[in-house]
Design a protein around this motif. Structure first.
Motif, PDB file in Angstrom:
ATOM      1  N   TYR A 138       0.825  -1.216   0.000  1.00  0.00           N
ATOM      2  CA  TYR A 138       0.000   0.000   0.000  1.00  0.00           C
ATOM      3  C   TYR A 138       0.856   1.261   0.000  1.00  0.00           C
ATOM      4  O   TYR A 138       0.525   2.244  -0.656  1.00  0.00           O
ATOM      5  CB  TYR A 138      -0.982   0.008   1.178  1.00  0.00           C
TER       6      TYR A 138
ATOM      7  N   ARG B 104       2.353   1.598  -3.596  1.00  0.00           N
ATOM      8  CA  ARG B 104       1.363   1.863  -4.644  1.00  0.00           C
ATOM      9  C   ARG B 104       0.576   3.153  -4.424  1.00  0.00           C
ATOM     10  O   ARG B 104       0.242   3.846  -5.349  1.00  0.00           O
ATOM     11  CB  ARG B 104       0.359   0.713  -4.750  1.00  0.00           C
ATOM     12  N   PHE B 105       0.268   3.432  -3.161  1.00  0.00           N
ATOM     13  CA  PHE B 105      -0.656   4.535  -2.883  1.00  0.00           C
ATOM     14  C   PHE B 105      -0.080   5.603  -1.966  1.00  0.00           C
ATOM     15  O   PHE B 105      -0.783   6.547  -1.610  1.00  0.00           O
ATOM     16  CB  PHE B 105      -1.952   3.987  -2.270  1.00  0.00           C
TER      17      PHE B 105
ATOM     18  N   ARG C 233       0.552   5.324   1.128  1.00  0.00           N
ATOM     19  CA  ARG C 233       0.011   5.221   2.483  1.00  0.00           C
ATOM     20  C   ARG C 233      -0.114   3.752   2.845  1.00  0.00           C
ATOM     21  O   ARG C 233      -0.079   2.891   2.001  1.00  0.00           O
ATOM     22  CB  ARG C 233      -1.368   5.871   2.574  1.00  0.00           C
TER      23      ARG C 233
END
Length: 132
Positions: free
Chosen positions: A124, A127-128, A130
């Motif tokens: 996470y 990819r994001f 966070r």
């Protein structure tokens, strides 16, 4: 209609879908396109099934058990043997495990260095930006 939306990780991974059925809401498990599932999701399931282990411990998993055992890759992602082997080979290419095929004894060796939660958090974050 917002009430007909299914918002959960299973739908995002393509493992579950809503079926129109008049007034009732029905949900169906779907066959997986393994190319659309992040390798980290497969690794998470493997590590989750290992449970608590010593850091650096070498674990051996039977491929037949991975296919049909409760909570294992084959059951969680509805994989056939060919798809399971493909996933394991991709995990091997990524350096997370080794597939051992010898005289009827098909196993996977995996060195326990991270938890499933660690893998998910890193996924996470990468990819994001966070954590989950």
């Amino acid at each position: 209609d917002p009430e007909n939306n299914i918002c959960c990780p299973l739908t995002e991974l393509g493992l579950m879908e809503a079926i129109p059925d008049g007034r009732r809401r029905r949900i169906r498990l779907t066959q997986v396109d393994i190319k659309k599932i992040p390798l980290e999701a497969f690794l998470y399931v493997l590590l989750d099934q290992l449970g608590e282990r010593e850091q650096g411990e070498l674990c051996y998993l039977d491929i037949e058990q991975l296919l049909s055992g409760y909570g294992q890759l084959g059951k969680v992602f509805l994989l056939g043997l060919g798809e399971l082997i493909t996933v394991l080979e991709k995990l091997q290419e990524a350096g997370w495990l080794h597939v051992l095929k010898t005289a009827g004894l098909n196993q996977v060796s995996l060195r326990y260095t991270e938890t499933g939660e660690t893998i998910a958090a890193r996924y996470y974050t990468e990819r994001f930006g966070r954590q989950g």
